[in-house]
Design an enzyme around this catalytic site. Structure first.
Site, mmCIF file in Angstrom:
data_model
loop_
_atom_site.group_PDB
_atom_site.id
_atom_site.type_symbol
_atom_site.label_atom_id
_atom_site.label_comp_id
_atom_site.label_asym_id
_atom_site.label_seq_id
_atom_site.Cartn_x
_atom_site.Cartn_y
_atom_site.Cartn_z
ATOM 1 C CB SER A 69 150.571 -86.462 39.480
ATOM 2 O OG SER A 69 151.194 -86.778 40.713
ATOM 3 C CG HIS A 105 106.585 -92.259 18.714
ATOM 4 N ND1 HIS A 105 107.457 -93.284 18.448
ATOM 5 C CD2 HIS A 105 105.517 -92.819 19.331
ATOM 6 C CE1 HIS A 105 106.938 -94.425 18.875
ATOM 7 N NE2 HIS A 105 105.759 -94.168 19.418
ATOM 8 C CB SER A 113 122.789 -64.109 17.033
ATOM 9 O OG SER A 113 123.375 -63.863 15.773
ATOM 10 C CE LYS A 155 118.432 -67.464 15.583
ATOM 11 N NZ LYS A 155 119.469 -68.453 15.731
ATOM 12 C CG ASN A 162 120.806 -68.247 20.194
ATOM 13 O OD1 ASN A 162 119.758 -68.356 19.546
ATOM 14 N ND2 ASN A 162 121.879 -67.666 19.709
ATOM 15 C CD GLU A 173 121.781 -74.342 21.875
ATOM 16 O OE1 GLU A 173 122.894 -73.915 21.543
ATOM 17 O OE2 GLU A 173 120.722 -73.973 21.326
ATOM 18 C CD GLN A 214 150.776 -89.494 38.014
ATOM 19 O OE1 GLN A 214 151.450 -89.805 38.985
ATOM 20 N NE2 GLN A 214 151.310 -88.890 36.963
HETATM 21 N N1 ARG Z 1 151.013 -89.698 41.644
HETATM 22 C C1 ARG Z 1 150.773 -91.049 41.900
HETATM 23 C C2 ARG Z 1 149.342 -91.420 41.495
HETATM 24 O O1 ARG Z 1 148.582 -90.550 41.360
HETATM 25 C C3 ARG Z 1 150.982 -91.343 43.332
HETATM 26 C C4 ARG Z 1 151.353 -92.747 43.645
HETATM 27 C C5 ARG Z 1 152.759 -92.963 43.205
HETATM 28 N N2 ARG Z 1 153.194 -94.278 43.494
HETATM 29 C C6 ARG Z 1 154.227 -94.796 42.872
HETATM 30 N N3 ARG Z 1 154.554 -96.002 43.184
HETATM 31 N N4 ARG Z 1 154.890 -94.150 41.951
HETATM 32 O O2 ARG Z 1 149.012 -92.555 41.291
#
Ligand code: ARG
Length: 463
Positions: A23, A156, A277, A283, A285, A290, A322
């Site tokens: 992560s 409306h 455009s 144009k 825009n 948007e 995660q």
């Molecule tokens: N990267 C993990 C998360 O975001 C951290 C916690 C990890 N815990 C574990 N028991 N693997 O949730």
């Protein structure tokens, strides 16, 4: 591959598994929170006699050093580490040696990540409150300058009754004010510290959870260790609040897109906030409006993603959780940039007040007032409604407005009309008489503006 948990394994993790599991690419943004949490944890460990004062000081200096080096760019967070927690711990041990190995005593990554994410969300709520305050200031400035700028109010998307630009914008002021209050409510409810919950069942060390909660500015520690590591309710609430902010921005953008159209021409979006455009030279825009309207979808998506991720999870921590981060970070970034750009767009936007006024004068927006006039002459409202209906039909056929009819023409339909009808149905009169609390009369709006100024200055004093 730097992992914290190699001990019981007989094989290297498959490279694709490692990448899938890691992560670090997105939780790197939790570095400051991870270090803040670790510092509190380590101070508490010392206070409870679990590590020595020397070890504590060495760890604290090491953690500060990591943060400083990452900020200066001399230390990089790389994919060599599984997550931000591993990065910090590995670097700490590299810097200070054995004392670094004691930092994680009485802690799990489960309570650690629960804390980091809470700290990050708490900070982000503060950022969002500031952005909302900026927008509310801009809105109030426009409101103050336009208590006598007439425009049609719609139901409306059909012209209904005349209002003022101030009153119209005040409706949005109310929405964003509620958004602000909603953030304050969420903050209150989420401000409990999960640190010390361990993996799920607390720990056998004599941790002082009250102390870490206090050090980190929480109201108190969370009350159940399993809930502490598996709760993401606060994040879901926050994503819901962000979704509501986006819904409000999106509605406002929709109005601006309509008002900026060739048919309406109520507003001019500044050249710096519009695009052209590639083929049609004429144009200009309203892309920012948007895009903001469009980005509403991805914020709703983040809310749905997290709700769905959480719905089948047994207690306590599961790796599914995660998945909370990318969705939440994306929503936070999106809403912040939308608030900033929207604020800039409306503060540079100009209003074609003549066109707005002319538009309010057409489309029989004073028909209700004409009926109310007859009521003041003793005609029951339902009959008055019918009479004015006939007059509107007559005007439509003769291509004129009610006030353009002569008294004879009006009297041909009802003898209750007198010369004072014209004063009663002028645009000024229609708005000025709407003195109901919350109504558009300039007198009422002056009071409203005073209340809003007070409300805003109280909020600014607090933050
Ligand atoms: N990267 C993990 C998360 O975001 C951290 C916690 C990890 N815990 C574990 N028991 N693997 O949730």
């Amino acid at each position: 591959m730097a992992q914290l948990w190699g001990g019981r394994f007989t094989k290297e993790t498959d490279k694709q598994v490692y990448d899938f599991n890691a992560s670090i690419s997105f939780d790197a943004r939790l570095l400051a929170q991870d270090i803040e949490g670790s510092k509190a944890h380590v101070k508490m460990l010392e206070r409870c006699g679990i590590i020595t004062g020397e070890e504590r000081d060495s760890i604290l200096a090491g953690l500060d050093g990591i943060l400083a080096d990452v900020s200066s760019g001399s230390l990089q967070i790389t994919s060599e580490y599984e997550d931000i927690h591993s990065f910090v711990e590995a670097n700490l041990i590299e810097r200070i040696g054995d004392a670094g190995k004691k930092m994680h005593t009485g802690r799990s990554r489960n309570d650690q990540v629960a804390l980091d994410m809470r700290l990050y969300t708490r900070d982000n709520i503060g950022v969002m409150k500031d952005r909302l305050t900026d927008l509310l200031q801009t809105l109030l400035t426009i409101i103050e300058a336009n208590t006598n700028t007439f425009m049609p109010g719609f139901t409306h998307l059909q012209k209904a009754q005349p209002v003022t630009l101030a009153h119209y914008f005040a409706a949005y002021f109310e929405m964003f004010r509620r958004d602000y209050d909603r953030l304050c409510d969420i903050y209150e409810r989420m401000n409990y510290c999960p640190l010390g919950a361990g993996a799920l069942a607390g720990t056998t060390y004599p941790l002082d959870r009250d102390y870490t909660a206090e050090l980190l500015g929480f109201t108190a520690p969370t009350a159940n260790s399993m809930d502490s590591v598996s709760d993401r309710d606060y994040l879901i609430e926050y994503l819901a609040a962000l979704s509501i902010i986006m819904m409000h921005l999106s509605r406002f953008c929709e109005e601006i897109i309509i008002w900026n159209s060739n048919e309406y021409r109520f507003v001019n979006i500044d050249d710096a906030f519009a695009t052209g455009s590639s083929i049609m030279p004429q144009k200009k825009n309203p892309d920012i409006a948007e895009l903001t309207r469009g980005k509403c979808g991805r914020v709703y998506g983040s809310l749905m993603a997290l709700l769905t991720t959480m719905k089948g999870l047994p207690l306590a921590y599961n790796k599914d959780m995660q998945e909370d981060k990318e969705a939440a970070f994306d929503a936070m970034d999106t809403v912040e940039s939308c608030l900033v750009l929207f604020d800039k767009m409306i503060s540079t936007m100009t209003f074609n007040t003549d066109i707005m006024r002319q538009s309010a004068a057409k489309g029989f927006t004073n028909a209700t007032d004409a009926a109310d006039y007859l009521v003041s002459k003793g005609v029951p409202f339902r009959d008055a409604h019918g009479i004015i209906g006939q007059i509107v039909l007559y005007c439509d056929r003769n291509n004129k407005s009610i006030e353009e009819c002569s008294l004879e023409e009006l009297q041909a339909i009802s003898g209750y009309f007198d010369n004072d009808i014209y004063d009663h149905i002028s645009m000024e009169a229609c708005v000025e008489k709407r003195l109901t609390k919350g109504g558009p009369a300039p007198l009422r709006m002056e009071e409203y503006i005073r209340d809003c100024r007070k409300w805003l200055s109280e909020r600014e004093m607090r933050s």
